[in-house]
Design a protein around this motif. Structure first.
Motif, PDB file in Angstrom:
ATOM      1  N   LYS A  96       0.732  -1.101   0.096  1.00  0.00           N
ATOM      2  CA  LYS A  96       0.021  -0.079  -0.052  1.00  0.00           C
ATOM      3  C   LYS A  96       0.889   1.211   0.032  1.00  0.00           C
ATOM      4  O   LYS A  96       1.508   1.423   0.987  1.00  0.00           O
ATOM      5  N   LEU A  97       0.924   2.050  -1.117  1.00  0.00           N
ATOM      6  CA  LEU A  97       1.453   3.350  -1.193  1.00  0.00           C
ATOM      7  C   LEU A  97       0.772   4.390  -1.376  1.00  0.00           C
ATOM      8  O   LEU A  97       1.207   5.454  -2.195  1.00  0.00           O
ATOM      9  N   HIS A  98      -0.365   4.355  -0.963  1.00  0.00           N
ATOM     10  CA  HIS A  98      -1.512   5.602  -1.104  1.00  0.00           C
ATOM     11  C   HIS A  98      -1.101   6.857  -0.557  1.00  0.00           C
ATOM     12  O   HIS A  98      -0.353   6.818   0.388  1.00  0.00           O
ATOM     13  N   ARG A  99      -1.314   7.626  -1.397  1.00  0.00           N
ATOM     14  CA  ARG A  99      -0.914   9.335  -0.730  1.00  0.00           C
ATOM     15  C   ARG A  99       0.697   9.682  -0.535  1.00  0.00           C
ATOM     16  O   ARG A  99       1.096   9.943   0.448  1.00  0.00           O
ATOM     17  N   ASN A 100       1.136   9.014  -1.245  1.00  0.00           N
ATOM     18  CA  ASN A 100       2.622   9.379  -1.295  1.00  0.00           C
ATOM     19  C   ASN A 100       3.198   9.980  -2.412  1.00  0.00           C
ATOM     20  O   ASN A 100       4.796  10.339  -2.564  1.00  0.00           O
ATOM     21  N   ASN A 101       2.601  10.608  -3.491  1.00  0.00           N
ATOM     22  CA  ASN A 101       2.946  11.300  -4.368  1.00  0.00           C
ATOM     23  C   ASN A 101       4.274  10.634  -5.170  1.00  0.00           C
ATOM     24  O   ASN A 101       5.168  11.582  -5.533  1.00  0.00           O
ATOM     25  N   ILE A 102       4.147   9.381  -5.743  1.00  0.00           N
ATOM     26  CA  ILE A 102       5.086   8.994  -6.149  1.00  0.00           C
ATOM     27  C   ILE A 102       5.287   9.361  -7.819  1.00  0.00           C
ATOM     28  O   ILE A 102       6.458   9.207  -8.340  1.00  0.00           O
ATOM     29  N   GLY A 103       4.261   9.798  -8.372  1.00  0.00           N
ATOM     30  CA  GLY A 103       4.143  10.298  -9.704  1.00  0.00           C
ATOM     31  C   GLY A 103       4.379   9.131 -10.895  1.00  0.00           C
ATOM     32  O   GLY A 103       4.570   8.028 -10.645  1.00  0.00           O
ATOM     33  N   ASP A 104       4.872   9.806 -12.079  1.00  0.00           N
ATOM     34  CA  ASP A 104       4.957   8.733 -13.278  1.00  0.00           C
ATOM     35  C   ASP A 104       6.187   8.122 -13.142  1.00  0.00           C
ATOM     36  O   ASP A 104       6.363   6.800 -13.287  1.00  0.00           O
ATOM     37  N   LYS A 105       7.178   8.708 -12.457  1.00  0.00           N
ATOM     38  CA  LYS A 105       8.687   8.192 -12.467  1.00  0.00           C
ATOM     39  C   LYS A 105       8.514   6.804 -11.616  1.00  0.00           C
ATOM     40  O   LYS A 105       9.123   5.891 -11.671  1.00  0.00           O
ATOM     41  N   GLY A 106       7.771   7.226 -10.341  1.00  0.00           N
ATOM     42  CA  GLY A 106       7.486   6.148  -9.105  1.00  0.00           C
ATOM     43  C   GLY A 106       7.008   5.101  -9.700  1.00  0.00           C
ATOM     44  O   GLY A 106       7.081   3.717  -9.323  1.00  0.00           O
ATOM     45  N   ALA A 107       5.765   5.342 -10.469  1.00  0.00           N
ATOM     46  CA  ALA A 107       4.798   4.173 -11.182  1.00  0.00           C
ATOM     47  C   ALA A 107       5.733   3.556 -11.885  1.00  0.00           C
ATOM     48  O   ALA A 107       5.556   2.049 -12.127  1.00  0.00           O
ATOM     49  N   ALA A 108       6.557   3.953 -12.878  1.00  0.00           N
ATOM     50  CA  ALA A 108       7.440   3.598 -13.776  1.00  0.00           C
ATOM     51  C   ALA A 108       8.323   2.315 -13.145  1.00  0.00           C
ATOM     52  O   ALA A 108       8.726   1.414 -13.557  1.00  0.00           O
ATOM     53  N   ALA A 109       8.829   2.900 -11.971  1.00  0.00           N
ATOM     54  CA  ALA A 109       9.854   2.126 -11.105  1.00  0.00           C
ATOM     55  C   ALA A 109       9.185   0.775 -10.569  1.00  0.00           C
ATOM     56  O   ALA A 109       9.617  -0.401 -10.816  1.00  0.00           O
ATOM     57  N   ILE A 110       8.044   1.061 -10.143  1.00  0.00           N
ATOM     58  CA  ILE A 110       7.096  -0.166  -9.534  1.00  0.00           C
ATOM     59  C   ILE A 110       6.737  -0.963 -10.587  1.00  0.00           C
ATOM     60  O   ILE A 110       6.735  -2.257 -10.473  1.00  0.00           O
ATOM     61  N   GLY A 111       6.467  -0.537 -11.819  1.00  0.00           N
ATOM     62  CA  GLY A 111       6.014  -1.401 -12.823  1.00  0.00           C
ATOM     63  C   GLY A 111       7.030  -2.068 -13.514  1.00  0.00           C
ATOM     64  O   GLY A 111       6.817  -3.476 -13.764  1.00  0.00           O
ATOM     65  N   GLU A 112       8.052  -1.636 -13.433  1.00  0.00           N
ATOM     66  CA  GLU A 112       9.387  -2.539 -13.803  1.00  0.00           C
ATOM     67  C   GLU A 112       9.680  -3.698 -12.996  1.00  0.00           C
ATOM     68  O   GLU A 112      10.002  -4.837 -13.291  1.00  0.00           O
ATOM     69  N   ALA A 113       9.400  -3.388 -11.567  1.00  0.00           N
ATOM     70  CA  ALA A 113       9.557  -4.361 -10.631  1.00  0.00           C
ATOM     71  C   ALA A 113       8.530  -5.427 -10.711  1.00  0.00           C
ATOM     72  O   ALA A 113       8.781  -6.686 -10.497  1.00  0.00           O
ATOM     73  N   LEU A 114       7.360  -5.037 -11.061  1.00  0.00           N
ATOM     74  CA  LEU A 114       6.210  -6.290 -11.125  1.00  0.00           C
ATOM     75  C   LEU A 114       6.460  -6.955 -12.269  1.00  0.00           C
ATOM     76  O   LEU A 114       5.905  -8.159 -12.125  1.00  0.00           O
ATOM     77  N   ARG A 115       7.478  -7.004 -13.106  1.00  0.00           N
ATOM     78  CA  ARG A 115       7.610  -7.599 -14.151  1.00  0.00           C
ATOM     79  C   ARG A 115       8.124  -9.179 -13.680  1.00  0.00           C
ATOM     80  O   ARG A 115       8.194 -10.158 -14.430  1.00  0.00           O
ATOM     81  N   GLY A 116       9.441  -9.011 -12.693  1.00  0.00           N
ATOM     82  CA  GLY A 116       9.789  -9.938 -12.175  1.00  0.00           C
ATOM     83  C   GLY A 116       9.355 -10.449 -10.854  1.00  0.00           C
ATOM     84  O   GLY A 116       9.918 -11.294 -10.174  1.00  0.00           O
ATOM     85  N   ASN A 117       7.935 -10.003 -10.318  1.00  0.00           N
ATOM     86  CA  ASN A 117       7.600 -10.302  -9.168  1.00  0.00           C
ATOM     87  C   ASN A 117       6.617 -11.354  -9.382  1.00  0.00           C
ATOM     88  O   ASN A 117       5.716 -11.305 -10.266  1.00  0.00           O
ATOM     89  N   ALA A 118       6.656 -12.503  -8.530  1.00  0.00           N
ATOM     90  CA  ALA A 118       5.675 -13.630  -8.942  1.00  0.00           C
ATOM     91  C   ALA A 118       5.004 -13.837  -7.404  1.00  0.00           C
ATOM     92  O   ALA A 118       4.189 -14.814  -7.359  1.00  0.00           O
ATOM     93  N   VAL A 119       4.808 -12.906  -6.618  1.00  0.00           N
ATOM     94  CA  VAL A 119       4.328 -13.137  -5.144  1.00  0.00           C
ATOM     95  C   VAL A 119       3.317 -12.104  -5.052  1.00  0.00           C
ATOM     96  O   VAL A 119       2.202 -12.381  -4.319  1.00  0.00           O
ATOM     97  N   LEU A 120       3.323 -10.698  -5.236  1.00  0.00           N
ATOM     98  CA  LEU A 120       2.571  -9.682  -4.739  1.00  0.00           C
ATOM     99  C   LEU A 120       1.383  -9.942  -5.510  1.00  0.00           C
ATOM    100  O   LEU A 120       1.152 -10.171  -6.597  1.00  0.00           O
ATOM    101  N   LYS A 121       0.118  -9.502  -4.678  1.00  0.00           N
ATOM    102  CA  LYS A 121      -1.238 -10.003  -4.973  1.00  0.00           C
ATOM    103  C   LYS A 121      -1.998  -8.545  -5.054  1.00  0.00           C
ATOM    104  O   LYS A 121      -2.812  -8.332  -6.061  1.00  0.00           O
ATOM    105  N   THR A 122      -1.542  -7.927  -4.289  1.00  0.00           N
ATOM    106  CA  THR A 122      -2.516  -6.380  -4.158  1.00  0.00           C
ATOM    107  C   THR A 122      -1.466  -5.150  -4.219  1.00  0.00           C
ATOM    108  O   THR A 122      -0.637  -5.097  -3.532  1.00  0.00           O
ATOM    109  N   LEU A 123      -1.777  -4.471  -5.132  1.00  0.00           N
ATOM    110  CA  LEU A 123      -0.923  -3.046  -5.164  1.00  0.00           C
ATOM    111  C   LEU A 123      -1.904  -1.618  -5.112  1.00  0.00           C
ATOM    112  O   LEU A 123      -2.861  -1.689  -5.795  1.00  0.00           O
ATOM    113  N   ASN A 124      -1.765  -1.137  -4.135  1.00  0.00           N
ATOM    114  CA  ASN A 124      -2.424  -0.029  -3.904  1.00  0.00           C
ATOM    115  C   ASN A 124      -1.887   1.299  -4.131  1.00  0.00           C
ATOM    116  O   ASN A 124      -0.831   1.748  -3.417  1.00  0.00           O
TER     117      ASN A 124
END
Length: 230
Positions: free
Chosen positions: A104-132
């Motif tokens: 849960k990363l709600h209300r942290n102002n991560i912006g597009d750069k932060g979202a892109a970084a998390i998106g890249e991490a999701l490509r190799g992640n096989a465990v995370l079920k919920t992303l807020n």
């Protein structure tokens, strides 16, 4: 040539459960200390060693479970004030994550750069079920990065992007992901200035998607055409 019969399943199970000589010489207190140190510093090693013998497994199981709980708490606490830079730093840890199921990363102002970084991490992640990612100033660029990751990710079942500003472009990107993603069950994107174009794209994707069961599009700019399509 001497031919030997292959070991039976029972023999192999017994060998796997047999305690290595080095462990057999240690008392329970020492084994418990070893498990505790491993759980503190290297959870993956603790999980692996937990399988080495029945005695060690009994001692290590509660320690490993406690370490998993503390790691989940640590990730959530670290998410409180991360912003763009913090989200980028979290990428490496998320890629290697073997235990965290909800982030849960709600209300942290991560912006597009932060979202892109998390998106890249999701490509190799096989465990995370919920992303807020509720209210994080994510626009179309960040939503597109996450959508592209969803095309490769086979674990995430719930994505929350409420209260950002992904607009039609971001919704179209998510629609493309829904066409190929086979695990996402819930997508919540209210309050994102999505219009008819985005709604129609998502509706079109749902005609081939057989997995999504929850879709929240409240508080967008969807008119009659988009509403009818959905």
């Amino acid at each position: 040539m001497i031919e030997m019969c292959p070991p039976t399943r029972e023999t192999m199970d017994a060998e796997l459960d047999a305690e290595p000589p080095c462990l057999a010489d240690l008392n329970d207190d020492l084994l418990r200390k070893i498990a505790s140190r491993l759980a503190e510093s290297d959870l993956a090693s603790a999980v692996a060693l937990k399988r080495c013998s029945s005695r060690f497994k009994d001692l290590a199981t509660p320690l490993v479970a406690n370490a998993v709980s503390r790691i989940n708490t640590k990730w959530r606490d670290a998410a409180d004030k991360i912003g763009e830079e913090g989200a980028a730093r979290i990428r490496g840890g998320l890629e290697r994550n073997e235990v965290l199921k909800t982030l849960k990363l709600h209300r942290n102002n991560i912006g597009d750069k932060g979202a892109a970084a998390i998106g890249e991490a999701l490509r190799g992640n096989a465990v995370l079920k919920t992303l807020n990612l509720y209210h994080n100033n994510i626009r179309a660029e960040g939503a597109t990065a996450i959508a592209e990751a969803l095309s490769d990710n086979g674990a995430l079942t719930s994505l929350i992007l409420q209260g950002n500003n992904i607009r039609n472009e971001g919704a179209v990107a998510l629609a493309s992901a829904l066409r190929v993603n086979a695990v996402l069950k819930a997508l919540r994107i209210p309050g994102n200035d999505i219009g008819d174009e985005g709604a129609e794209s998502i509706a079109d994707a749902l005609s081939v998607n057989q997995v999504l069961t929850t879709l929240n599009l409240r508080c967008n700019d969807i008119g009659p055409a988009g509403g009818i399509a959905i």
